[in-house]
Design an enzyme around this catalytic site. Structure first.
Site, mmCIF file in Angstrom:
data_model
loop_
_atom_site.group_PDB
_atom_site.id
_atom_site.type_symbol
_atom_site.label_atom_id
_atom_site.label_comp_id
_atom_site.label_asym_id
_atom_site.label_seq_id
_atom_site.Cartn_x
_atom_site.Cartn_y
_atom_site.Cartn_z
ATOM 1 N N ASN A 1 -39.415 44.305 39.603
ATOM 2 C CA ASN A 1 -38.345 43.308 39.796
ATOM 3 C C ASN A 1 -37.640 43.398 41.152
ATOM 4 O O ASN A 1 -37.211 42.381 41.692
ATOM 5 C CB ASN A 1 -37.351 43.349 38.637
ATOM 6 C CG ASN A 1 -36.697 44.696 38.459
ATOM 7 O OD1 ASN A 1 -37.201 45.718 38.953
ATOM 8 N ND2 ASN A 1 -35.591 44.723 37.763
ATOM 9 N N GLU A 22 -34.643 55.672 35.562
ATOM 10 C CA GLU A 22 -33.795 54.462 35.604
ATOM 11 C C GLU A 22 -34.469 53.442 34.712
ATOM 12 O O GLU A 22 -35.520 52.908 35.074
ATOM 13 C CB GLU A 22 -33.691 53.928 37.032
ATOM 14 C CG GLU A 22 -33.060 54.881 38.024
ATOM 15 C CD GLU A 22 -31.564 55.027 37.833
ATOM 16 O OE1 GLU A 22 -30.973 54.247 37.062
ATOM 17 O OE2 GLU A 22 -30.996 55.947 38.439
ATOM 18 N N CYS A 64 -32.319 44.960 35.660
ATOM 19 C CA CYS A 64 -31.912 45.953 34.647
ATOM 20 C C CYS A 64 -30.421 45.895 34.394
ATOM 21 O O CYS A 64 -29.960 46.226 33.311
ATOM 22 C CB CYS A 64 -32.315 47.346 35.115
ATOM 23 S SG CYS A 64 -31.685 47.750 36.742
ATOM 24 N N GLU A 74 -29.307 57.794 40.848
ATOM 25 C CA GLU A 74 -29.865 57.488 42.167
ATOM 26 C C GLU A 74 -28.713 57.119 43.084
ATOM 27 O O GLU A 74 -27.582 56.954 42.646
ATOM 28 C CB GLU A 74 -30.826 56.293 42.068
ATOM 29 C CG GLU A 74 -32.124 56.654 41.403
ATOM 30 C CD GLU A 74 -33.254 55.681 41.705
ATOM 31 O OE1 GLU A 74 -33.022 54.465 41.580
ATOM 32 O OE2 GLU A 74 -34.356 56.140 42.040
HETATM 33 P P1 NAD Z 1 -42.829 49.360 33.170
HETATM 34 O O1 NAD Z 1 -42.204 50.512 32.471
HETATM 35 O O2 NAD Z 1 -43.824 48.559 32.466
HETATM 36 O O3 NAD Z 1 -43.549 49.866 34.505
HETATM 37 C C1 NAD Z 1 -42.841 50.592 35.486
HETATM 38 C C2 NAD Z 1 -43.816 51.404 36.311
HETATM 39 O O4 NAD Z 1 -44.367 52.426 35.488
HETATM 40 C C3 NAD Z 1 -45.004 50.610 36.861
HETATM 41 O O5 NAD Z 1 -45.269 51.042 38.168
HETATM 42 C C4 NAD Z 1 -46.135 51.003 35.920
HETATM 43 O O6 NAD Z 1 -47.393 50.901 36.515
HETATM 44 C C5 NAD Z 1 -45.780 52.442 35.639
HETATM 45 N N1 NAD Z 1 -46.366 53.022 34.417
HETATM 46 C C6 NAD Z 1 -46.775 52.377 33.310
HETATM 47 N N2 NAD Z 1 -47.255 53.262 32.401
HETATM 48 C C7 NAD Z 1 -47.140 54.491 32.958
HETATM 49 C C8 NAD Z 1 -47.432 55.807 32.520
HETATM 50 N N3 NAD Z 1 -47.962 56.052 31.321
HETATM 51 N N4 NAD Z 1 -47.162 56.838 33.349
HETATM 52 C C9 NAD Z 1 -46.598 56.620 34.565
HETATM 53 N N5 NAD Z 1 -46.303 55.393 35.039
HETATM 54 C C10 NAD Z 1 -46.555 54.343 34.242
HETATM 55 O O7 NAD Z 1 -41.596 48.486 33.702
HETATM 56 P P2 NAD Z 1 -41.649 47.095 34.510
HETATM 57 O O8 NAD Z 1 -42.073 46.053 33.546
HETATM 58 O O9 NAD Z 1 -42.373 47.253 35.788
HETATM 59 O O10 NAD Z 1 -40.106 46.895 34.903
HETATM 60 C C11 NAD Z 1 -39.195 46.334 34.049
HETATM 61 C C12 NAD Z 1 -38.342 47.401 33.398
HETATM 62 O O11 NAD Z 1 -37.756 48.220 34.409
HETATM 63 C C13 NAD Z 1 -37.178 46.828 32.628
HETATM 64 O O12 NAD Z 1 -37.030 47.514 31.416
HETATM 65 C C14 NAD Z 1 -36.001 47.088 33.541
HETATM 66 O O13 NAD Z 1 -34.760 47.150 32.885
HETATM 67 C C15 NAD Z 1 -36.370 48.370 34.169
HETATM 68 N N6 NAD Z 1 -35.651 48.576 35.428
HETATM 69 C C16 NAD Z 1 -34.651 49.508 35.462
HETATM 70 C C17 NAD Z 1 -33.914 49.694 36.635
HETATM 71 C C18 NAD Z 1 -32.803 50.711 36.688
HETATM 72 O O14 NAD Z 1 -32.399 51.055 37.786
HETATM 73 N N7 NAD Z 1 -32.296 51.214 35.563
HETATM 74 C C19 NAD Z 1 -34.189 48.928 37.761
HETATM 75 C C20 NAD Z 1 -35.218 47.978 37.693
HETATM 76 C C21 NAD Z 1 -35.944 47.813 36.513
#
Ligand code: NAD
Length: 485
Positions: free
Chosen positions: A155, A253, A287, A465
């Site tokens: 995002n 996060e 998020c 962070e």
């Molecule tokens: P996601 O969890 O599907 O993927 C995030 C990352 O993790 C990607 O790079 C993905 O390839 C990787 N990943 C997937 N499976 C993995 C595994 N088994 N081991 C290691 N890495 C793995 O999330 P998304 O769909 O990319 O992002 C959306 C989510 O992120 C939402 O829930 C959002 O709230 C959250 N988010 C949180 C913050 C924050 O600062 N708290 C900021 C931005 C987004």
């Protein structure tokens, strides 16, 4: 006429862009048009291993030995280069993620600010002397951890890459960035810039690839000392489990379902235009999105009528058009998921006041657009009020008094962000103390300040962070006792 191949983008391993060892590629599409914009090499777990070994070697031989001032100078050069190329980077982010161009530009410049902040902050970030009961002096040293794996969501791909890379590099660590599958382009560009700015090859590497294979391998790699993860709560839990075997440092996060509390004494002229975008910014794929509005009953109907008019007026369209306020969602699959929540909300008995539809006009039909959606009459136990939808769906719930507002805000699994709108300072402080989140704003929709700690509680994550906390979490504090006897 044959369709031209989209440009190739290699992984950044060491000093060079190259194919992944498995020879696989992923086509990246523009969410506004569905058109392919790049063919990106996929790194395998084996590439991950090579990158980590190289990072470890560069870390030990070179980067950790540089003085803080030398590292800061390199970070300043990266920041300058980001600024110089801001227009091109913004266009790249806009085409890859679908965010309006001006918003993309703001995020790129935030990335430059982030490198500058840590270039300055690291010069003042040291150990301490500690009074101890033995005769002598106890001092502490701040030391880098080694190789840090940074796993990114889709995002805010560029901004979040800089939030992780800048403090980690400033402290003397080497970084392996793994962007999300759908949005690798701006992180790859950052890797190129860092090399051009004179970072030794291996200090910042960028490996696009699958989470389940490459991401999981990086988390488990014995030479990775820290995993800095931003993404969903579900994957965050898995990352923490895998990192546990190696007792790695982890920061997580994760998701959110933040509340915006609007009290009857709020300055509505200030609140409503701002609060609207705390829900719908980045098409709600944020998020920190305030996707739950808790509105005091005495002003509820007036606030909802105003919000509905504002929501209907949001201009949804081509991210390159300067008048556009909201672009498409990241992929057609994600739109389908968000759209399914609109149906869930209707089935649960909430009242959909507007939006939640896919535009069918020719200009938008090929993109993954969804019009912003407002639900009234929701209850805290409904799925649309509890689960992270991660799209432009705003759910309003009425409350009676302060106590009920705080209880509603604390409902559910998450605890990331939130806003409180009131003119009563005492109430603002009481409510701020009562809400179980990592970040809050009063009479504002801000969530992120580079200088302040950022992160979540409960299912929204672990660790912080940004701010000086990021320098602390990308280092170890070692106690050294000097005897005077
Ligand atoms: P996601 O969890 O599907 O993927 C995030 C990352 O993790 C990607 O790079 C993905 O390839 C990787 N990943 C997937 N499976 C993995 C595994 N088994 N081991 C290691 N890495 C793995 O999330 P998304 O769909 O990319 O992002 C959306 C989510 O992120 C939402 O829930 C959002 O709230 C959250 N988010 C949180 C913050 C924050 O600062 N708290 C900021 C931005 C987004």
């Amino acid at each position: 006429m044959p369709v031209p191949e989209p440009p190739f983008e290699g992984i950044l391993l060491g000093a060079a862009r190259r194919e992944g060892s498995g020879g696989e590629r992923r086509t990246i599409a523009n969410p506004a048009t569905g058109e392919p914009i790049a063919s990106v090499a996929e790194a395998t777990a084996e590439d991950g291993d090579r990158a980590v070994r190289l990072a470890e070697e560069t870390f030990r031989r070179d980067w950790r030995r540089r003085t803080p001032r030398e590292r800061a100078a390199a970070l300043h050069r990266i920041a300058a280069s980001i600024r110089e190329k801001a227009d091109a980077l913004a266009l790249l982010e806009c085409r890859n993620v679908g965010k309006p161009l001006a918003a993309a530009r703001g995020e790129i410049l935030l990335g430059a600010d982030c490198f500058e902040f840590y270039a300055g902050a690291v010069l003042g970030f040291g150990g301490r002397t500690v009074p101890v009961s033995k005769r002598g002096t106890c001092l502490t040293l701040r030391e880098p951890l080694g190789v840090c794996a940074a796993i990114l969501p889709w995002n805010f791909p560029f901004a979040i890459a800089t939030w992780k890379a800048a403090p980690a590099l400033a402290m003397g660590n080497a970084v392996v960035l793994k962007p999300a599958e759908d949005t690798p382009l701006s992180a790859l560009a950052l890797g190129d810039l860092a090399l051009e700015a004179g970072l030794p090859p291996g200090t910042l590497q960028v490996l696009p690839g699958a989470g389940e294979t490459l991401g999981a391998a990086l988390v488990a790699h014995p030479l990775v000392s820290k995993v800095s993860f931003t993404g969903s709560t579900e994957v965050g839990r898995e990352v923490m489990r895998r990192a546990a075997d190696g007792l790695k440092r982890v920061s997580l996060e994760l998701g959110g379902k933040s509340a915006c509390l609007i009290f009857e004494d709020a300055d509505l002229d200030r609140c409503l235009p701002s609060a609207l975008w705390s829900a719908f910014d980045n098409a709600g794929q944020d998020c920190c999105s305030r996707s739950r509005f808790l509105v005091q009953r005495s002003i509820h109907d007036r606030v909802l009528a105003d919000l509905e008019a504002r929501t209907r007026a949001i201009r949804v369209g081509d991210p390159l058009d300067p008048s556009t306020e909201m672009g498409p969602l990241i992929t057609p699959a994600h739109r389908k998921r968000v759209r399914s929540y609109v149906e869930v909300g209707e089935r649960e008995g909430a009242r959909r006041l507007c939006g939640g539809e896919s535009p069918t006009d020719p200009a938008r039909a090929r993109g993954s657009y969804l019009t912003p959606c407002l639900f009234a009459g929701a209850r805290a136990d409904m799925r649309i009020a509890r689960e992270e939808i991660f799209g432009p769906v705003l759910v309003a719930i009425p409350f009676g008094d302060e106590e009920e507002a705080v209880a509603l805000a604390n409902e559910g699994a998450y605890g990331l962000s939130g806003s409180i709108w009131t003119r009563d300072l005492g109430r603002a402080l009481r409510v701020a103390r009562g809400i179980e989140t990592g970040v809050l704003s009063v009479n504002s929709s801000a969530s992120v300040h580079l200088e302040a700690p950022f992160g979540g509680r409960k299912a929204s994550g672990l660790g912080r962070e940004l701010g000086l906390e990021a320098l602390a979490t990308f280092s170890e504090e070692k106690s050294v006792f000097l005897s005077e006897e």
